[in-house]
Design a protein around this motif. Sequence first.
Motif, PDB file in Angstrom:
ATOM      1  N   GLU A 198       2.707   1.657  -3.493  1.00 25.05           N
ATOM      2  CA  GLU A 198       1.843   2.085  -4.588  1.00 25.05           C
ATOM      3  C   GLU A 198       1.325   3.495  -4.376  1.00 25.05           C
ATOM      4  O   GLU A 198       1.254   4.298  -5.330  1.00 25.05           O
ATOM      5  CB  GLU A 198       0.667   1.111  -4.733  1.00 25.05           C
ATOM      6  N   GLN A 231       0.830  -1.194   0.000  1.00 23.80           N
ATOM      7  CA  GLN A 231       0.000   0.000   0.000  1.00 23.80           C
ATOM      8  C   GLN A 231       0.868   1.248   0.000  1.00 23.80           C
ATOM      9  O   GLN A 231       0.651   2.193  -0.792  1.00 23.80           O
ATOM     10  CB  GLN A 231      -0.897   0.004   1.244  1.00 23.80           C
ATOM     11  N   TYR A 260      -7.482  -4.142  -6.637  1.00 20.68           N
ATOM     12  CA  TYR A 260      -6.523  -3.816  -5.595  1.00 20.68           C
ATOM     13  C   TYR A 260      -6.303  -5.013  -4.685  1.00 20.68           C
ATOM     14  O   TYR A 260      -5.816  -6.046  -5.115  1.00 20.68           O
ATOM     15  CB  TYR A 260      -6.963  -2.570  -4.820  1.00 20.68           C
TER      16      TYR A 260
END
Length: 557
Positions: free
Chosen positions: A261, A258, A324
């Motif tokens: 990105e 997380q 995701y």
Amino acid sequence: MDQAKICCSICLDLLKDPVTIPCGHSYCRNCIKDHWDGEDQRRIHSCPQCRKEFIPRPVLEKNIMLADLVEHLKKTGLQAVPADHCYAGPDDVACDVCTGRKMKAAKSCLVCLVTYCEKHLQLHYESPAFQKHKLVDPSKKLQENICSHHDEVMKIFCRTDQQCICYLCTMDEHKGHETVPAATERTEKQKELQVSRQQIQQRIQDRVKDLKLLQQEAEAINVSADKAVEDNEKIFAELIRLIQKRRSDVKQQIRSQQETEVSRVRELQEKLEQEITELKRKDAELEQLSNTEDHNQFLHNYPSLSALSESTHSSSINIHPLRYFEDVTAAVSELRDKLQDILRDTWTNISMTVTEVDVLLPESEPEPKTRAEFLKFSQEITLDPNTAHMKLLLSEGNRKVALMRQQQLYPDHPDRFTGWPQVLSRESLTGRCYWEVEWRGEGVNIAVSYKNISRAGGFGFNDKSWSLYCYTDSYTFYHNNIKTPVSGPVSSRIGVYLDHRAGILSFYSVSKTMTLLHRVQTTFTQPLHARFCIGSLFLTSYGSSAEFIKLKQSELF
């Protein structure tokens, strides 16, 4: 002389080795010594009569004058007045010779048929005429030794009538009977009694050994159980730690990815924002140039302002339609489902292993014979909707099932049957239990099986199920792909008896009587579940049904 003055107020008998304490009262040396021994913890000693207290404990000195007086009285034969506890009370055996207030009896004479106190018993000890008399403990039932018909002592035993009689009875109503002296019969009975006592004592010894063995087994069970609980707690704790570590790892990976990105997105955002700022500045310069009225000035500045630098980014950002991190959740969910399947499949074996711990060998219990006896083991059973085939309709509180043409709206579940129209019971069956099934239609399969049986196959064609196929005119039993024809009266009600520990499974035709259809003797290795399959091997009978009947112990034919 008041003889009470030379009696000990503690034992109420003539003084023995009399001593006098500081307050002036006299007692037997042993009596006052025992009394004061009991007061040693208080460290204060008192007189039993006047309650005067002494600190420290007085030294006991012999009362010479009183001792000489007591000895003199003994030599002259004078005795102290008996204490109250020497007289016979309501529950005591009284002396038959005493007049007035009677003394307690010491012995009873079986020859004289008289009970004596110590005083009146002396002749039996001293006179040779009484040496052959039989003395026993005092008895209130001496008169029962007298024949009620002849007033004679009963010294003979009639073996024919098994009772004591007198010698005159042998010439009267017991004439011709087998008789022996009572003493002879007593001797034989005493031998039998001794044998019985030996047997009882042997049984006591055996039971004591058994008791010790059971105590040892109980201790061993407790030790083993405690160790098993401790070891399993460690194992489950390790499993929990492993799962928690994997949870932490997944969480850390998700957060790390997380961060990576999001950092990339923000970096790109900053570059785009810089480019937008630069383009706005360029647009403002071009607008200013566009508004210049001087042609020469416009043409002079145009070459330097009109050219655009190339963008460092593509004309558009391609956002892939990603989910995701949803795929991660799906993967963890799949792991959870697999663990649930493993736990479900292995839990039965774990549970069965625990229940197999059986120290005592089970005693052989007879199988019930009458319906009333079967009803004592009646088991209330319901069906598990999570196992029901999509074409089976459950009703009557999940006790009844029927085969329908249309599919039912059951949610997906890993326990649901997908092959034949079948359903399992919610309850697992162990121990001794009995249930009855009422069925309707062209064919119904009544069975028991282990829970981990295949959801796609049929019952009776493997070693995990035992099935009775009921047709309108016959029965057939299936187990491990072996077909066994069954004869018996066809009935719409079938009784099923299970003794799990003994490995007994019996099917009965129930009507006005119970008829055994088929009996299985095997070894069950897991808890069993009752089961229905609507339809038969060759029939699809829509509308056919089977129902577990609510049984009452008071129900009779």
